[in-house]
Design a protein around this motif. Structure first.
Motif, mmCIF file in Angstrom:
data_model
loop_
_atom_site.group_PDB
_atom_site.id
_atom_site.type_symbol
_atom_site.label_atom_id
_atom_site.label_comp_id
_atom_site.label_asym_id
_atom_site.label_seq_id
_atom_site.Cartn_x
_atom_site.Cartn_y
_atom_site.Cartn_z
ATOM 1 N N SER A 1 38.510 17.599 -16.426
ATOM 2 C CA SER A 1 39.526 18.580 -16.045
ATOM 3 C C SER A 1 40.926 17.996 -16.193
ATOM 4 N N SER A 2 41.854 18.824 -16.647
ATOM 5 C CA SER A 2 43.261 18.409 -16.666
ATOM 6 C C SER A 2 44.020 19.074 -15.521
ATOM 7 N N MET A 3 43.331 19.322 -14.417
ATOM 8 C CA MET A 3 43.959 20.016 -13.284
ATOM 9 C C MET A 3 45.150 19.246 -12.727
ATOM 10 N N GLN A 4 45.153 17.924 -12.878
ATOM 11 C CA GLN A 4 46.286 17.146 -12.366
ATOM 12 C C GLN A 4 47.202 16.659 -13.483
ATOM 13 N N SER A 5 46.617 16.164 -14.563
ATOM 14 C CA SER A 5 47.450 15.742 -15.692
ATOM 15 C C SER A 5 46.567 15.649 -16.925
ATOM 16 N N ASN A 6 46.188 14.420 -17.287
ATOM 17 C CA ASN A 6 45.295 14.219 -18.430
ATOM 18 C C ASN A 6 43.920 14.788 -18.146
ATOM 19 N N PRO A 7 43.156 15.050 -19.188
ATOM 20 C CA PRO A 7 41.742 15.371 -18.938
ATOM 21 C C PRO A 7 41.015 14.147 -18.366
ATOM 22 N N GLU A 8 40.679 14.234 -17.091
ATOM 23 C CA GLU A 8 39.979 13.149 -16.408
ATOM 24 C C GLU A 8 38.654 13.678 -15.886
ATOM 25 N N LEU A 9 37.799 12.761 -15.417
ATOM 26 C CA LEU A 9 36.496 13.167 -14.910
ATOM 27 C C LEU A 9 36.567 13.393 -13.402
ATOM 28 N N TYR A 10 35.974 14.494 -12.967
ATOM 29 C CA TYR A 10 35.935 14.851 -11.553
ATOM 30 C C TYR A 10 34.491 15.109 -11.145
ATOM 31 N N VAL A 11 34.194 14.809 -9.903
ATOM 32 C CA VAL A 11 32.861 15.063 -9.382
ATOM 33 C C VAL A 11 32.991 15.932 -8.136
ATOM 34 N N CYS A 12 32.017 16.824 -7.936
ATOM 35 C CA CYS A 12 32.040 17.695 -6.754
ATOM 36 C C CYS A 12 30.612 18.154 -6.463
ATOM 37 N N ASP A 13 30.418 18.751 -5.276
ATOM 38 C CA ASP A 13 29.104 19.331 -5.003
ATOM 39 C C ASP A 13 28.975 20.632 -5.797
ATOM 40 N N ILE A 14 27.808 21.281 -5.723
ATOM 41 C CA ILE A 14 27.619 22.406 -6.652
ATOM 42 C C ILE A 14 28.461 23.625 -6.293
ATOM 43 N N ASN A 15 29.084 23.631 -5.121
ATOM 44 C CA ASN A 15 30.061 24.683 -4.830
ATOM 45 C C ASN A 15 31.462 24.277 -5.270
ATOM 46 N N CYS A 16 31.588 23.010 -5.619
ATOM 47 C CA CYS A 16 32.808 22.414 -6.161
ATOM 48 C C CYS A 16 34.035 22.614 -5.279
ATOM 49 N N ASN A 17 33.838 22.425 -3.987
ATOM 50 C CA ASN A 17 35.001 22.361 -3.115
ATOM 51 C C ASN A 17 35.575 20.949 -3.200
ATOM 52 N N ARG A 18 36.869 20.845 -3.341
ATOM 53 C CA ARG A 18 37.554 19.550 -3.361
ATOM 54 C C ARG A 18 36.957 18.543 -4.346
ATOM 55 N N PRO A 19 37.058 18.815 -5.636
ATOM 56 C CA PRO A 19 36.564 17.834 -6.614
ATOM 57 C C PRO A 19 37.313 16.518 -6.484
ATOM 58 N N LYS A 20 36.572 15.438 -6.686
ATOM 59 C CA LYS A 20 37.134 14.098 -6.521
ATOM 60 C C LYS A 20 37.301 13.466 -7.903
ATOM 61 N N ARG A 21 38.483 12.890 -8.102
ATOM 62 C CA ARG A 21 38.781 12.310 -9.404
ATOM 63 C C ARG A 21 38.158 10.923 -9.557
ATOM 64 N N LEU A 22 37.502 10.705 -10.697
ATOM 65 C CA LEU A 22 36.816 9.428 -10.908
ATOM 66 C C LEU A 22 37.531 8.512 -11.898
ATOM 67 N N THR A 23 38.257 9.078 -12.851
ATOM 68 C CA THR A 23 38.890 8.242 -13.879
ATOM 69 C C THR A 23 40.406 8.387 -13.807
ATOM 70 N N GLN A 24 41.072 7.403 -14.342
ATOM 71 C CA GLN A 24 42.531 7.433 -14.430
ATOM 72 C C GLN A 24 42.887 6.687 -15.706
ATOM 73 N N SER A 25 43.328 7.416 -16.722
ATOM 74 C CA SER A 25 43.555 6.749 -18.010
ATOM 75 C C SER A 25 44.671 7.460 -18.753
ATOM 76 N N SER A 26 45.040 6.890 -19.866
ATOM 77 C CA SER A 26 46.118 7.480 -20.659
ATOM 78 C C SER A 26 45.587 8.516 -21.644
ATOM 79 N N GLY A 27 44.275 8.559 -21.809
ATOM 80 C CA GLY A 27 43.715 9.456 -22.819
ATOM 81 C C GLY A 27 42.949 10.605 -22.207
ATOM 82 N N ALA A 28 42.173 11.268 -23.043
ATOM 83 C CA ALA A 28 41.307 12.350 -22.589
ATOM 84 C C ALA A 28 39.898 11.799 -22.369
#
Lengths: 449, 248
Positions: free
Chosen positions: A277-304
């Motif tokens: 998801s690029s919800m914050q900036s770059n396309p990064e990886l997010y994890v959430c439960d299957i209702n996807c409340n409050r997805p948590k960001r897993l990666t932080q990088s300069s790329g997609a």
């Protein structure tokens, strides 16, 4: 067998050439549960005996589907029907074992049975006997009853084949009743999600969003399909994660996020979703439960970062694609986002589409080496040893493993540039088998059961 | 004037002669009832006609006015022609549509006639019209193109986006979607990510030039909606772009 062994030999040669620094690589590391080194059991499937003229068509269908399933399984040799002794075997009393043991049939096991059909019901009796040990009870003996439809008869044939494969492989997960979800272009630029049986039969459209839908992924229990969708919402078109329920036959609600949201994947226990998801900036990886409340960001990088996939066995490692180094490459990281590291391959190029084998030891992916086209490779995740499964056959992308760990479904342009079709093969690259022929089909994903 | 005095002189003679007849008649015994003598006819009222040929001219061309009159001593055409003879013709070349009036005056009164000459001017140059938003959009909003695997704003894209930024700053109520597109060589998934970075880079650059972020939304289509379907660099370059679509 011979052809398969020769093919495997070539693959090993390629792998050895690639990994000349690893001379110890000399044995069949590709074994996934049934020793390829041992002789495979040889099976004959007699024509199912119709009990009436009306039963003939479904008898032939049943026989053909069982033979196809057994042939496709890769764990046994199917004796060619043209060798079979000229006898009708509709019940065990009619089985004359010695005729089936003789050359050229040379069978270890014989499947047979009969089919009775009325306007409302079909009844199938089916057996598998060990003809080298005729006094033993049947290896498989089943009775199937249901509606007299092709779909139902196919289902019974898959069930019977599954019984045989399970018994003869010593408990290998059978795949004859599995399904494959995929994407089909529907004209005017739209793409919808489709589902078909593992052998390509029963292809049917499940979404009807009149927009672009991509990257479907079965939940581990097969009850849902998560995918990337572009269905407009309040007049805004953006890439979002969509969820389809196989139980209700409908797209069910899933939160929308700003930016581009793509490539969902399931945790092995089916309780979490990981996506790009690029919800914050770059396309990064997010994890959430299957209702996807409050997805948590897993990666932080300069790329997609995209195409994440959990190791299905351990749940501890996530493989994904990132272009943080300039071009798309494969990375591994811990499930909490720490320890991300690039997988180094002998050459550069694009590396995409990671897919874990069910046992969590092998990683299939697609690699476009310099001056070459995309091909499917399999890598041992711990030793990093590599085997190329396709070569000089157009673009080959998006591998996905069958739950038996022996088959891979993928998309290929080998039937024509720009026309993607869905194929299966054994995980050593042998027995390529085309599942779709019409239109444009891509992004297959094999159900996990 | 001459004619008129002659006429009045003749009238005077007539009156004298009539008086003589009356006097000599008095010599007869029979006195006839006084004979009614016809009064001299009153002077005729003038008549006049005026025609224009042709009646419609283009600006710069001329039309011929022709006229005829009776019993008039003075004729005059307005505007612009003045006194004329009892009959005749003259060319006129009015710059605007004009109605000519001829006035004839005589002892019997006056009369007038008109003839219109209309001047069809060539269509006036259209008043300088404000170009519509769509016309300005087509002229000023330009897509940004990218290098392979890159989401960096190139020099040519800077130029294109400078023009684009002027448009958005001049029209702060116009909203747009920036679509990120890629060529066919990368994978579907990678291109969705790359397209997102391209669209975001275009938006960020416009914002750095002073465009309000609220005017712009982004969407990545990866390689799903190519502009060009051929397989080769000219086509691939067409497909590696940030594309503007009005509205969001």
């Amino acid at each position: 067998m011979l052809k398969s062994a020769r093919c495997l030999g070539q693959l090993l040669f390629i792998a050895v050439a690639l990994l000349s620094s690893r001379p110890a690589f000399a044995q069949d590391w590709f074994r996934t549960g049934t020793g390829l080194g041992q002789a495979k059991p040889r099976v004959a499937v007699a024509d199912l005996a119709p009990r009436s003229d009306a039963a003939k068509s479904h008898s032939s269908l049943f026989t053909q589907v069982v033979r196809d399933d057994l042939q496709f399984s890769g764990i046994l040799d199917l004796a060619s029907p043209s060798f079979y002794p000229p006898q009708v075997v509709s019940v065990p009393a009619e089985l004359k074992a010695p005729a089936w043991i003789e050359q050229p049939t040379n069978a270890n096991y014989v499947g047979f049975g009969n089919l009775t059909e009325s306007t409302s019901e079909v009844t199938i009796q089916a057996w598998l006997f060990d003809v080298r040990n005729p006094s033993a009870p049947p290896v498989v003996g089943k009775v199937y009853r249901g509606g007299p439809t092709d779909l139902q008869v196919r289902k019974f044939a898959h069930q019977f084949a599954d019984e045989i494969i399970s018994k003869l492989s010593g408990g290998l997960p059978s795949i004859a009743q599995t399904q494959i979800t995929f994407v089909r272009a529907t004209g005017n630029g739209n793409k919808e999600i489709w589902v078909m049986d593992y052998d390509g039969a029963n292809q049917h459209q499940i979404t009807n969003l009149h927009s672009i839908s991509l990257t479907p992924r079965w939940s581990p229990d097969g009850s849902r399909i998560a995918f990337t969708c572009y269905a407009p919402y309040k007049g805004v078109t953006s890439a979002q994660i969509c969820m389809y329920s196989m139980d209700t036959g409908k797209v069910i609600s899933f939160p929308r996020f700003s930016g581009t949201n793509i490539t969902p994947a399931w945790s092995p226990d089916g309780t979490q979703i990981i996506f790009s998801s690029s919800m914050q900036s770059n396309p990064e990886l997010y994890v959430c439960d299957i209702n996807c409340n409050r997805p948590k960001r897993l990666t932080q990088s300069s790329g997609a970062n995209m195409s994440p996939t959990w190791n299905p066995k351990t749940g501890q490692t996530i493989a994904f694609v990132s272009d943080r180094g300039g071009t798309p490459q494969l990375y591994l990281m811990n499930a909490d986002g720490t320890g991300a590291a690039k997988i180094d391959l002998p050459e550069k190029g694009y590396v995409i589409d990671p897919a874990w084998s069910p046992n969590g030891q092998l990683l299939a992916f697609s690699w476009r080496r310099p001056n070459d086209d995309y091909d499917i490779y399999v890598m041992d995740a711990s030793s990093r040893q590599l085997v190329e499964l396709t070569r000089d056959q157009g673009r080959n992308e998006r591998p996905s493993w069958a739950p038996d760990g022996r088959h891979i479904v993928f998309e290929s342009t080998r039937t024509g540039v720009g026309t993607r079709q869905i194929w299966t093969m054994l995980a050593d690259g042998s027995q390529p088998h085309q599942l779709t022929t019409t239109g444009h089909n891509e992004s297959p994903n094999w159900s996990t059961h | 004037m001459n004619l008129a005095s002659r006429l009045s002189h003749r009238a005077g003679l007539l009156a004298l002669f009539s008086a003589f007849l009356i006097v000599s008649g008095c010599h007869k015994k029979v006195t006839a009832p006084p004979k009614q003598v016809e009064a001299p006819p009153p002077p005729a009222r003038p008549t006049v006609t005026l025609q224009a040929n042709p009646t419609t001219i283009n600006k710069g061309e001329s039309s011929t006015l022709s006229w005829n009159s009776t019993d008039a001593t003075q004729l005059s055409i307005d505007p612009g022609v003045g006194a004329v003879n009892a009959q005749g013709s003259t060319k006129v070349s009015p710059t605007d549509s004009t109605t000519y009036t001829i006035t004839a005056t005589g002892p019997g009164g006056s009369a007038s006639a008109t003839a219109a000459v209309s001047v069809s001017a060539p269509a006036p140059p259209p008043a300088v019209k404000e170009p519509s938003i769509d016309e300005l959009w087509a002229r000023e909003v330009q897509d940004a193109y990218f290098d392979t695997d890159k989401a960096d704003i190139r020099a040519d894209a800077r130029q294109a986006l400078a023009s684009t930024a002027e448009f958005f700053k001049a029209h702060p109520s116009v909203k747009a979607t920036i679509e990120g597109h890629c060529d066919e060589r990368g994978s579907t998934e990678y291109n969705l990510g790359l397209g997102d970075r391209r669209a975001a880079a275009v938006k960020q650059y416009l914002v750095s030039l002073g465009v309000s972020a609220g005017q712009l939304t982004t969407v990545s289509f990866g390689k799903e909606k190519p502009f060009c379907m051929e397989h080769g660099e000219p086509c691939w370059q067409q497909n590696r772009r940030g594309h503007f679509v009005k509205g969001n």
